[in-house]
Design a protein around this motif. Structure first.
Motif, mmCIF file in Angstrom:
data_model
loop_
_atom_site.group_PDB
_atom_site.id
_atom_site.type_symbol
_atom_site.label_atom_id
_atom_site.label_comp_id
_atom_site.label_asym_id
_atom_site.label_seq_id
_atom_site.Cartn_x
_atom_site.Cartn_y
_atom_site.Cartn_z
ATOM 1 N N MET A 1 43.887 49.045 38.280
ATOM 2 C CA MET A 1 43.849 48.897 39.414
ATOM 3 C C MET A 1 44.867 49.804 40.281
ATOM 4 O O MET A 1 44.902 50.072 41.766
ATOM 5 C CB MET A 1 44.637 47.361 40.255
ATOM 6 C CG MET A 1 44.354 46.329 40.483
ATOM 7 S SD MET A 1 45.443 44.859 41.405
ATOM 8 C CE MET A 1 46.306 44.365 39.395
ATOM 9 N N ILE A 4 42.376 51.382 43.013
ATOM 10 C CA ILE A 4 42.043 50.759 44.543
ATOM 11 C C ILE A 4 42.911 51.057 45.597
ATOM 12 O O ILE A 4 44.334 51.369 45.194
ATOM 13 C CB ILE A 4 42.305 49.351 44.405
ATOM 14 C CG1 ILE A 4 41.107 48.948 43.031
ATOM 15 C CG2 ILE A 4 42.088 48.605 45.869
ATOM 16 C CD1 ILE A 4 39.319 49.285 43.219
ATOM 17 N N LEU A 29 36.370 45.461 48.073
ATOM 18 C CA LEU A 29 37.581 46.529 47.163
ATOM 19 C C LEU A 29 37.981 45.001 47.246
ATOM 20 O O LEU A 29 38.362 45.284 44.983
ATOM 21 C CB LEU A 29 38.182 47.129 47.760
ATOM 22 C CG LEU A 29 38.365 48.288 48.543
ATOM 23 C CD1 LEU A 29 39.269 48.909 49.151
ATOM 24 C CD2 LEU A 29 37.733 49.536 46.856
ATOM 25 N N LEU A 30 38.642 43.618 47.672
ATOM 26 C CA LEU A 30 39.200 42.791 46.662
ATOM 27 C C LEU A 30 38.829 42.464 45.857
ATOM 28 O O LEU A 30 39.128 41.867 44.499
ATOM 29 C CB LEU A 30 39.326 41.927 47.730
ATOM 30 C CG LEU A 30 41.130 42.271 48.556
ATOM 31 C CD1 LEU A 30 41.103 41.441 49.362
ATOM 32 C CD2 LEU A 30 42.205 42.186 47.942
ATOM 33 N N MET A 33 38.115 43.738 42.546
ATOM 34 C CA MET A 33 39.563 43.964 41.116
ATOM 35 C C MET A 33 39.419 41.906 40.873
ATOM 36 O O MET A 33 40.133 42.280 40.130
ATOM 37 C CB MET A 33 40.773 43.582 42.507
ATOM 38 C CG MET A 33 41.149 45.042 42.902
ATOM 39 S SD MET A 33 42.288 44.872 44.562
ATOM 40 C CE MET A 33 43.297 44.285 43.764
ATOM 41 N N VAL A 35 40.057 39.611 43.292
ATOM 42 C CA VAL A 35 41.197 39.063 43.689
ATOM 43 C C VAL A 35 40.711 37.865 45.181
ATOM 44 O O VAL A 35 39.762 38.283 45.746
ATOM 45 C CB VAL A 35 42.223 39.941 43.933
ATOM 46 C CG1 VAL A 35 43.651 39.775 44.589
ATOM 47 C CG2 VAL A 35 42.817 40.845 42.803
ATOM 48 N N GLU A 55 48.983 43.071 42.821
ATOM 49 C CA GLU A 55 50.635 43.926 43.641
ATOM 50 C C GLU A 55 51.471 43.546 43.561
ATOM 51 O O GLU A 55 52.189 43.865 43.390
ATOM 52 C CB GLU A 55 49.515 44.420 44.472
ATOM 53 C CG GLU A 55 48.510 45.373 44.073
ATOM 54 C CD GLU A 55 49.172 46.974 43.202
ATOM 55 O OE1 GLU A 55 50.403 46.913 43.637
ATOM 56 O OE2 GLU A 55 47.899 46.707 42.792
ATOM 57 N N ASN A 115 48.286 50.300 48.483
ATOM 58 C CA ASN A 115 48.166 49.098 47.569
ATOM 59 C C ASN A 115 48.231 47.499 48.662
ATOM 60 O O ASN A 115 48.304 46.458 47.729
ATOM 61 C CB ASN A 115 49.373 48.932 45.861
ATOM 62 C CG ASN A 115 50.282 48.911 46.510
ATOM 63 O OD1 ASN A 115 50.735 49.085 47.862
ATOM 64 N ND2 ASN A 115 51.044 48.016 45.909
#
Length: 146
Positions: A1, A4, A29-30, A33, A35, A55, A115
């Motif tokens: 991560m 990112i 992006l999530l 990840m 997420v 995060e 982040n």
């Protein structure tokens, strides 16, 4: 991560239920990840912080480890943390208590902050930025080349 990075502004609108659509560049992006859960909480500047769950867990652990003199800040940040899930259309629901704190009604500004994100009432964001531009540059910024 570590690679990112969320950055850039997005002018958005809250719907009648207090939801906003996360811009596709951030949703992508999530997704990369893995997420879909985020944590929203109060921020010192009358805005909200939004962290991807992994995060947030790291930040939460660092915050929880602070000494007792930081209890009021722990209360602000940890005591008001709310877990949310991106819905099927990529929207996030902002709890009424958090909307009230940040003065979020309709027009909001989402800022990618590396982040995490900050969510501001658009007018309050513009006013805070104008004050910043009028203020003297802090020592920590004076050696930064522009």
């Amino acid at each position: 991560m570590a690679n990112i990075v969320f950055q850039g502004p997005a002018a958005l609108t809250l719907d009648g239920k207090g939801r906003f659509a996360l811009p596709s560049r951030h949703r992508e992006l999530l997704t990369a990840m893995g997420v879909s859960q985020l944590t929203l909480t109060k921020n010192l500047g009358r805005s909200l912080l939004i962290y991807p769950r992994p995060e947030w867990e790291q930040f939460r652990d660092r915050l929880a480890a602070l000494p007792a003199e930081a209890n009021a800040y722990k209360r602000l940040l940890l005591g008001n943390a709310t877990e949310v899930e991106l819905d099927a259309t990529g929207r996030l629901l902002v709890a009424p208590e958090l909307r009230k704190f940040a003065g979020l009604d309709r027009d909001v500004m989402l800022l990618g902050m590396g982040n995490h994100f900050e969510l501001w009432d658009s007018t309050q964001h513009d006013e805070a930025e104008a004050r910043l531009l009028e203020a003297e540059l802090p020592e920590s910024m004076k050696n930064l080349s522009f």
